[in-house]
Scaffold this active site. Structure first.
Site, PDB file in Angstrom:
ATOM      1  N   GLY A 138     -53.676 -64.151 -31.130  1.00 25.14           N
ATOM      2  CA  GLY A 138     -54.084 -64.061 -32.730  1.00 25.14           C
ATOM      3  C   GLY A 138     -53.099 -63.356 -33.476  1.00 25.14           C
ATOM      4  O   GLY A 138     -52.765 -63.888 -34.533  1.00 25.14           O
ATOM      5  N   CYS A 139     -52.736 -62.230 -33.019  1.00 23.66           N
ATOM      6  CA  CYS A 139     -51.964 -61.175 -33.842  1.00 23.66           C
ATOM      7  C   CYS A 139     -50.667 -62.060 -33.790  1.00 23.66           C
ATOM      8  O   CYS A 139     -49.978 -61.769 -34.748  1.00 23.66           O
ATOM      9  CB  CYS A 139     -52.254 -59.964 -33.218  1.00 23.66           C
ATOM     10  SG  CYS A 139     -53.863 -59.427 -33.140  1.00 23.66           S
TER      11      CYS A 139
END
Length: 158
Positions: A47-48
């Site tokens: 996600g990051c």
């Protein structure tokens, strides 16, 4: 316990953090400029990475509108260096290992993850104007599509 959330119109908390190269970066370094300050849980996670690459891919248009992007995580400089190199990230990544700046911005606390309440980094973005005042404090943002949503809020996709 969840930290108090910041509100639009309040001064952005001052900070000085080390970047991926160990250089100190302060919010004061950007006085007179608009800043997009975003907090993410961990370098090199799916996600990051999605979120960081989204900022990377939109950096020129954000910069053209006068915004400087800064990413903050609890990762050490070596992890930030690896993340920046792997993903060709072209904006400062700052290390906040003791979470002091996360706490100052209310970007650490209780959150829901897969239906469970956990304590951790709350994916958050703060838009700070030229005089150091918060214009858009955004909590619990989604990694995917966040920059497009942010651009709409900032009126950049007219």
């Amino acid at each position: 316990m969840t930290e108090a959330r910041l509100e639009a119109g309040t001064p952005a908390p001052a900070f000085t953090l080390a970047d991926k190269d160990g250089r100190h970066v302060s919010l004061a370094d950007y006085a007179g400029q608009k800043v997009v300050l975003y907090f993410y849980p961990a370098a090199s996670t799916p996600g990051c990475t999605t979120q960081a690459c989204d900022f990377r891919d939109n950096l020129n248009s954000l910069a053209a509108a006068g915004y400087q992007v800064l990413g903050v995580s609890k990762d050490q400089g070596s992890a930030l260096q690896k993340f920046a190199d792997e993903e060709n990230l072209n904006f400062p990544l700052l290390s906040d290992p003791d979470l002091a700046v996360h706490h100052a911005y209310g970007a650490y606390g209780e959150k829901s993850m897969y239906g469970k309440t956990v304590t951790g980094v709350i994916r958050s973005t703060f838009v700070i104007d030229e005089s150091g005042v918060l214009t858009h404090p955004l909590y619990n943002v989604k990694a995917t599509g966040h920059v497009a949503s942010l651009r709409k809020k900032l009126g950049l996709d007219a």
